[in-house]
Design an enzyme around this catalytic site. Structure first.
Site, short mmCIF file in Angstrom:
data_model
loop_
_atom_site.label_atom_id
_atom_site.label_comp_id
_atom_site.label_asym_id
_atom_site.label_seq_id
_atom_site.Cartn_x
_atom_site.Cartn_y
_atom_site.Cartn_z
N ASN A 1 -3.13 2.67 -10.29
CA ASN A 1 -3.54 1.86 -9.13
C ASN A 1 -3.45 0.39 -9.52
O ASN A 1 -3.10 0.03 -10.65
CB ASN A 1 -4.96 2.25 -8.70
CG ASN A 1 -5.33 1.67 -7.33
OD1 ASN A 1 -4.55 1.76 -6.39
ND2 ASN A 1 -6.48 1.05 -7.22
N GLY B 1 0.87 -1.18 0.00
CA GLY B 1 0.00 0.00 0.00
C GLY B 1 0.91 1.23 0.00
O GLY B 1 1.86 1.31 0.81
N ASP C 1 -1.49 4.58 -6.33
CA ASP C 1 -0.07 4.51 -5.97
C ASP C 1 0.72 5.67 -6.54
O ASP C 1 1.83 5.96 -6.10
CB ASP C 1 0.52 3.19 -6.47
CG ASP C 1 -0.08 2.04 -5.69
OD1 ASP C 1 -1.23 1.66 -6.01
OD2 ASP C 1 0.57 1.57 -4.75
N ARG D 1 10.27 -1.06 -4.56
CA ARG D 1 9.06 -1.17 -5.39
C ARG D 1 8.98 0.08 -6.28
O ARG D 1 9.09 1.20 -5.77
CB ARG D 1 7.80 -1.32 -4.51
CG ARG D 1 7.83 -2.64 -3.74
CD ARG D 1 6.48 -3.08 -3.26
NE ARG D 1 5.54 -3.33 -4.32
CZ ARG D 1 4.22 -3.46 -4.11
NH1 ARG D 1 3.73 -3.34 -2.89
NH2 ARG D 1 3.40 -3.69 -5.12
N GLN E 1 -5.50 -8.88 -2.66
CA GLN E 1 -5.53 -7.95 -1.52
C GLN E 1 -6.96 -7.61 -1.11
O GLN E 1 -7.21 -7.25 0.04
CB GLN E 1 -4.80 -6.64 -1.88
CG GLN E 1 -3.29 -6.77 -1.99
CD GLN E 1 -2.85 -7.01 -3.42
OE1 GLN E 1 -3.55 -7.65 -4.18
NE2 GLN E 1 -1.68 -6.51 -3.78
O1 MRU Z 1 0.66 -3.93 -4.54
P1 MRU Z 1 0.04 -3.23 -3.37
O2 MRU Z 1 -0.76 -4.11 -2.49
O3 MRU Z 1 1.05 -2.39 -2.61
O4 MRU Z 1 -0.96 -2.22 -4.08
C1 MRU Z 1 -1.74 -1.36 -3.30
C2 MRU Z 1 -2.70 -0.58 -4.09
O5 MRU Z 1 -2.75 -0.66 -5.31
C3 MRU Z 1 -3.56 0.38 -3.35
O6 MRU Z 1 -4.80 0.51 -3.94
C4 MRU Z 1 -2.83 1.72 -3.36
O7 MRU Z 1 -1.56 1.61 -2.78
C5 MRU Z 1 -3.53 2.78 -2.70
S1 MRU Z 1 -3.43 2.50 -1.01
C6 MRU Z 1 -3.79 3.61 0.01
#
Ligand code: MRU
Length: 369
Positions: free
Chosen positions: A256, A54, A246, A90, A205
């Site tokens: 996202n 996230g 993101d 990441r 997720q």
């Molecule tokens: O790969 P992740 O689980 O880190 O991806 C998270 C997302 O895509 C969320 O929707 C994004 O970070 C927004 S979170 C507040």
């Protein structure tokens, strides 16, 4: 937010004041486990292997990772090495770079002896700010929900149906969440919300984290397969889509979790409002065209070919879905163009997904400011 009634954040300094504790999200939803980070390498691994994930939480963890690094060695060389290693964990979430830039700006000017204490203080500030920002996003998003609920209620509805993708709840941040903060605020305001939760293949997720936290908070929800959203929208069963991001470009394109774009297309086709909730540090003011400029993380294809879950005997295990020899590819994110976004919900208010919209809330970013 609450875990079994106990107020909990996703990251905090351990009781000895040195290590950093996190919720190990790879163990959810079946087990609540806390993992301790003691070194830069621990923080790197926690982000890369998605013990934490996230965008905002990745940023906060990187900040603490920097604190762990300078605790062991506060030299300029180690500071720069920590930055380089953490920023590479990441590629898509911009909050990571934002938090590391913030840490570097605070620590660089200090003599090494003062850096460790300052680093913990700065990381704690980043974490606390995230909580305050998300609470404000919650209030601003609540206004959107309240308005829609009034309309739906006048039309005879007995609940407001939201749809969300991936996990943009408190588990994706330090607390409150982004897309789910307005949901929690609506629940507190007595609005009868119900959330359709996209499972969000390949890492699920939605099914494992969003469902887990809505369940902990007692918010009515239903998990759906990723392909069901369009069908629900065609049948008037979604009043509002709300997702996180993101990285959002200066012109309002939104990156996202993979699959978000398809939900935005379906929302547009069905006249369903599509909102994106984000904190200021998620805006990348250096780029305009998200499709061209945002690096899309490619993760291990095994996340596509395999699926983890709890077996009937209670053991959590992974099974292979695909035949031996079939290749897979695993794109982590996609970009939803600004034209498909009804509005951006930020800590400063709600604005159109456009350069002018964002600049109306962040005037200090105007070239002439
Ligand atoms: O790969 P992740 O689980 O880190 O991806 C998270 C997302 O895509 C969320 O929707 C994004 O970070 C927004 S979170 C507040």
């Amino acid at each position: 937010m609450n875990v079994e009634g106990k107020p909990t954040r996703t990251i905090w300094v351990a009781a000895d004041g040195l290590g950093v504790d996190i919720i190990d999200q790879t163990r959810l939803p079946h087990e609540f486990a806390v993992a301790r980070l003691d070194t830069l390498e621990d923080a790197e691994q926690a982000i890369r292997d998605m013990w934490v994930r996230g965008a905002p939480l990745i940023g906060a963890t990187a900040a603490y990772g920097m604190a762990l690094a300078v605790r062991a060695d506060a030299s300029d060389r180690r500071l720069d090495e920590a930055y380089r290693r953490l920023v590479a964990t990441r590629p898509t979430a911009i909050n990571l770079r934002w938090a590391l830039d913030d840490m570097l700006a605070a620590l660089r000017p200090l003599p090494p002896v003062m850096r460790p204490a300052a680093a913990y203080r700065q990381a704690a500030r980043i974490a606390d700010d995230d909580v305050a920002i998300n609470a404000a996003i919650g209030e601003n998003g609540l206004a959107v929900i309240r308005r829609l609920w009034k309309e739906r209620q006048a039309a005879g509805a007995d609940r407001l149906n939201l749809l969300t993708h991936c996990n943009a709840g408190w588990l994706a941040t330090v607390d409150w969440g982004t897309a789910l903060a307005p949901v929690y605020k609506a629940q507190l305001a007595g609005i009868p919300v119900h959330v359709w939760v996209d499972e969000t293949r390949p890492r699920n997720q939605g099914a494992s984290l969003t469902a887990r936290e809505l369940n902990w908070q007692g918010v009515p929800h239903t998990v759906i397969v990723d392909n069901a959203g369009g069908h629900l929208m065609q049948h008037g069963l979604v009043d509002l889509c709300i997702v996180g991001t993101d990285r959002t470009t200066a012109s309002g394109d939104v990156c996202n979790k993979i699959g978000t774009y398809l939900k935005a297309l379906a929302a547009k086709d069905n006249g369903v409002p599509f909102y994106v909730a984000l904190p200021g540090p998620t805006i990348d003011w250096t780029i305009d065209d998200g499709i061209k400029a945002i690096p899309i993380e490619e993760r291990n294809p095994s996340e596509v070919t395999h699926l983890a879950g709890r077996a009937d005997d209670g053991r959590v295990t992974a099974v292979q879905l695909t035949p031996d020899g079939s290749p897979a590819i695993n794109y982590g994110f996609d970009v939803t163009p600004a034209r498909l976004v009804t509005g951006l919900i930020t800590e400063r208010g709600v604005c159109p997904a456009s350069r002018d919209g964002l600049l109306s809330l962040y005037p200090e970013r105007r070239p002439d400011a």
